[in-house]
Design a protein around this motif. Structure first.
Motif, PDB file in Angstrom:
ATOM      1  N   UNK A 109       0.820  -1.207   0.000  1.00 36.75           N
ATOM      2  CA  UNK A 109       0.000   0.000   0.000  1.00 36.75           C
ATOM      3  C   UNK A 109       0.856   1.260   0.000  1.00 36.75           C
ATOM      4  N   UNK A 110       1.971   1.226   0.710  1.00 36.24           N
ATOM      5  CA  UNK A 110       2.860   2.385   0.726  1.00 36.24           C
ATOM      6  C   UNK A 110       3.431   2.638  -0.664  1.00 36.24           C
ATOM      7  N   UNK A 111       3.765   1.564  -1.377  1.00 36.18           N
ATOM      8  CA  UNK A 111       4.277   1.715  -2.741  1.00 36.18           C
ATOM      9  C   UNK A 111       3.175   2.244  -3.662  1.00 36.18           C
ATOM     10  N   UNK A 112       1.989   1.682  -3.562  1.00 42.43           N
ATOM     11  CA  UNK A 112       0.889   2.112  -4.416  1.00 42.43           C
ATOM     12  C   UNK A 112       0.535   3.577  -4.181  1.00 42.43           C
ATOM     13  N   UNK A 118       9.705  -0.306   0.048  1.00 44.39           N
ATOM     14  CA  UNK A 118      10.561  -0.789   1.132  1.00 44.39           C
ATOM     15  C   UNK A 118      11.006  -2.211   0.792  1.00 44.39           C
ATOM     16  N   UNK A 119      11.901  -2.279  -0.185  1.00 50.92           N
ATOM     17  CA  UNK A 119      12.389  -3.560  -0.678  1.00 50.92           C
ATOM     18  C   UNK A 119      13.821  -3.407  -1.128  1.00 50.92           C
ATOM     19  N   UNK A 120      14.517  -4.531  -1.303  1.00 53.51           N
ATOM     20  CA  UNK A 120      15.900  -4.500  -1.753  1.00 53.51           C
ATOM     21  C   UNK A 120      16.328  -5.872  -2.214  1.00 53.51           C
ATOM     22  N   UNK A 121      17.521  -5.981  -2.763  1.00 49.48           N
ATOM     23  CA  UNK A 121      18.022  -7.287  -3.216  1.00 49.48           C
ATOM     24  C   UNK A 121      18.317  -8.202  -2.040  1.00 49.48           C
ATOM     25  N   UNK A 122      18.433  -9.484  -2.342  1.00 48.43           N
ATOM     26  CA  UNK A 122      18.762 -10.464  -1.311  1.00 48.43           C
ATOM     27  C   UNK A 122      20.164 -11.024  -1.571  1.00 48.43           C
ATOM     28  N   UNK A 123      21.011 -11.185  -0.562  1.00 48.78           N
ATOM     29  CA  UNK A 123      20.793 -10.880   0.843  1.00 48.78           C
ATOM     30  C   UNK A 123      20.772  -9.377   1.112  1.00 48.78           C
ATOM     31  N   UNK A 128      21.745  -1.286   0.212  1.00 49.53           N
ATOM     32  CA  UNK A 128      21.313  -1.934  -1.031  1.00 49.53           C
ATOM     33  C   UNK A 128      19.798  -1.875  -1.182  1.00 49.53           C
ATOM     34  N   UNK A 129      19.239  -0.677  -1.197  1.00 50.89           N
ATOM     35  CA  UNK A 129      17.809  -0.494  -1.413  1.00 50.89           C
ATOM     36  C   UNK A 129      17.590   0.003  -2.824  1.00 50.89           C
ATOM     37  N   UNK A 130      16.439  -0.353  -3.385  1.00 52.90           N
ATOM     38  CA  UNK A 130      16.148   0.051  -4.746  1.00 52.90           C
ATOM     39  C   UNK A 130      16.033   1.573  -4.818  1.00 52.90           C
ATOM     40  N   UNK A 131      16.697   2.176  -5.810  1.00 56.74           N
ATOM     41  CA  UNK A 131      16.653   3.629  -5.951  1.00 56.74           C
ATOM     42  C   UNK A 131      16.468   4.062  -7.405  1.00 56.74           C
ATOM     43  N   UNK A 132      15.980   3.150  -8.252  1.00 55.58           N
ATOM     44  CA  UNK A 132      15.732   3.462  -9.653  1.00 55.58           C
ATOM     45  C   UNK A 132      14.319   4.019  -9.777  1.00 55.58           C
ATOM     46  N   UNK A 133      14.195   5.340  -9.746  1.00 59.82           N
ATOM     47  CA  UNK A 133      12.878   5.974  -9.726  1.00 59.82           C
ATOM     48  C   UNK A 133      12.065   5.663 -10.980  1.00 59.82           C
ATOM     49  N   UNK A 187       3.106   1.055  11.281  1.00 56.55           N
ATOM     50  CA  UNK A 187       4.538   0.766  11.269  1.00 56.55           C
ATOM     51  C   UNK A 187       5.279   2.058  10.920  1.00 56.55           C
ATOM     52  N   UNK A 188       6.449   2.256  11.513  1.00 60.10           N
ATOM     53  CA  UNK A 188       7.291   3.405  11.177  1.00 60.10           C
ATOM     54  C   UNK A 188       8.428   2.933  10.289  1.00 60.10           C
ATOM     55  N   UNK A 189       8.822   3.780   9.313  1.00 56.79           N
ATOM     56  CA  UNK A 189       9.917   3.438   8.406  1.00 56.79           C
ATOM     57  C   UNK A 189      10.570   4.711   7.899  1.00 56.79           C
ATOM     58  N   UNK A 190      11.873   4.643   7.674  1.00 57.23           N
ATOM     59  CA  UNK A 190      12.603   5.778   7.106  1.00 57.23           C
ATOM     60  C   UNK A 190      12.472   5.770   5.589  1.00 57.23           C
ATOM     61  N   UNK A 191      12.409   6.952   4.984  1.00 59.51           N
ATOM     62  CA  UNK A 191      12.409   7.063   3.538  1.00 59.51           C
ATOM     63  C   UNK A 191      13.734   6.524   3.005  1.00 59.51           C
ATOM     64  N   UNK A 192      13.703   5.505   2.124  1.00 57.08           N
ATOM     65  CA  UNK A 192      14.963   4.943   1.617  1.00 57.08           C
ATOM     66  C   UNK A 192      15.752   5.970   0.811  1.00 57.08           C
ATOM     67  N   UNK A 193      17.081   5.944   0.887  1.00 56.81           N
ATOM     68  CA  UNK A 193      17.918   6.858   0.098  1.00 56.81           C
ATOM     69  C   UNK A 193      17.623   6.706  -1.385  1.00 56.81           C
TER      70      UNK A 193
END
Length: 298
Positions: A109-112, A118-123, A128-133, A187-193
């Protein structure tokens, strides 16, 4: 508003009287999740979206990104990193299956609604957070139009949901007298870089035609004190849980301090109280910091 009694509209007061008289059964509360997106500027700022006035629920109110839990949020194919659903179930005070669906709903819902993923590659790694706008915008549109699922979206991007980026904050249930009710985990979360919060473009709203999206017509970052003052003067409208949460955030001087909290997720439900011809909403006070040190950031 925080820790105070708030007057309620006449229809809600009448429903409370009907409920007290035993002539009304409370509506079932649907599960929902919301994310308090935070960033560090001159202080701690939260992202608030103003709901369009044509909506049935909370028209014109400023809220955090979030929404109802969908059946697909329980999809085990959704990639996951961070605390396990079993671990989160203990913190949230619910079942493992429900905890997983709540966290997935919060991230989806936050993405929509805001375009923040709030996602990233594994591991997982902190940086390593997604930043491709551009990629995020394309996949957000595909998710909104129903041409892809959230699990498929993460799979195509090679990402997993980052449950470790979410700090359980509070659980609010809509008053029993309300005609439409939600059982909402905050839930609280920081804005990813590298990411920015933005509303769905009007053209996208028309394309997907879903009333559950494009519910907001304005998004802004505000410090808690500024948002609460704007609500006091009538510049903006805040739902009681939003106002109480902003009052709690005002106790911290950094996003780091907010996310370091380990809070009790007990159910908090405002109650409509009737006294003769008067009716008001009794609100719980803000929860104090849970003994964590408040850290300053440059």
């Amino acid at each position: 508003m925080v820790g105070a009694r708030v007057t309620v509209p006449a229809p809600l007061a009448e429903r409370a009287r009907e409920l007290a008289a035993g002539r009304l059964t409370p509506a079932e509360a649907a599960d929902a999740a919301t994310v308090i997106l935070l960033r560090q500027r001159s202080g701690v700022e939260a992202y608030l979206m103003r709901r369009v006035r044509a909506l049935e629920f909370a028209p014109g109110a400023c809220v955090f990104p979030g929404g109802s839990v969908d059946a697909a949020d329980a999809d085990p194919d959704i990639g996951w990193a961070g605390p396990s659903p079993a671990d989160l179930a203990g913190r949230l005070g619910t079942s493992q299956e429900r905890a997983r669906a709540l966290v997935c709903a919060a991230v989806r819902e936050t993405f929509e609604e805001s375009g923040v993923l709030l996602a990233g590659p594994y591991p997982p790694a902190p940086a390593a957070l997604v930043d491709d706008s551009a990629a995020l915008a394309r996949y957000r549109h595909a998710l909104l139009t129903g041409t892809t699922s959230f699990a498929e979206l993460l799979g195509r991007l090679g990402l997993v949901l980052r449950a470790d980026l979410l700090t359980p904050w509070a659980r609010w249930v809509t008053p029993e007298a309300s005609p439409r009710r939600f059982d909402t985990w905050f839930f609280a979360a920081a804005l990813p870089p590298g990411q920015n919060a933005a509303l769905v473009a009007p053209a996208e709203r028309q394309d997907h035609g879903e009333p559950n999206h494009g519910e907001s017509d304005q998004g802004t970052w505000l410090r808690s004190a500024r948002a609460l003052e704007s609500a006091r003067t009538g510049e903006i409208t805040l739902l009681p849980p939003t106002a109480v949460t902003l009052g709690e955030l005002a106790q911290y001087d950094s996003v780091t301090a907010v996310l370091a909290q380990h809070r009790t997720m007990s159910m908090r439900m405002p109650k409509v109280t009737i006294d003769g011809d008067q009716a008001w909403l009794a609100l719980p006070p803000p929860e104090p910091p849970a003994g964590q040190p408040q850290e300053s950031q440059p």
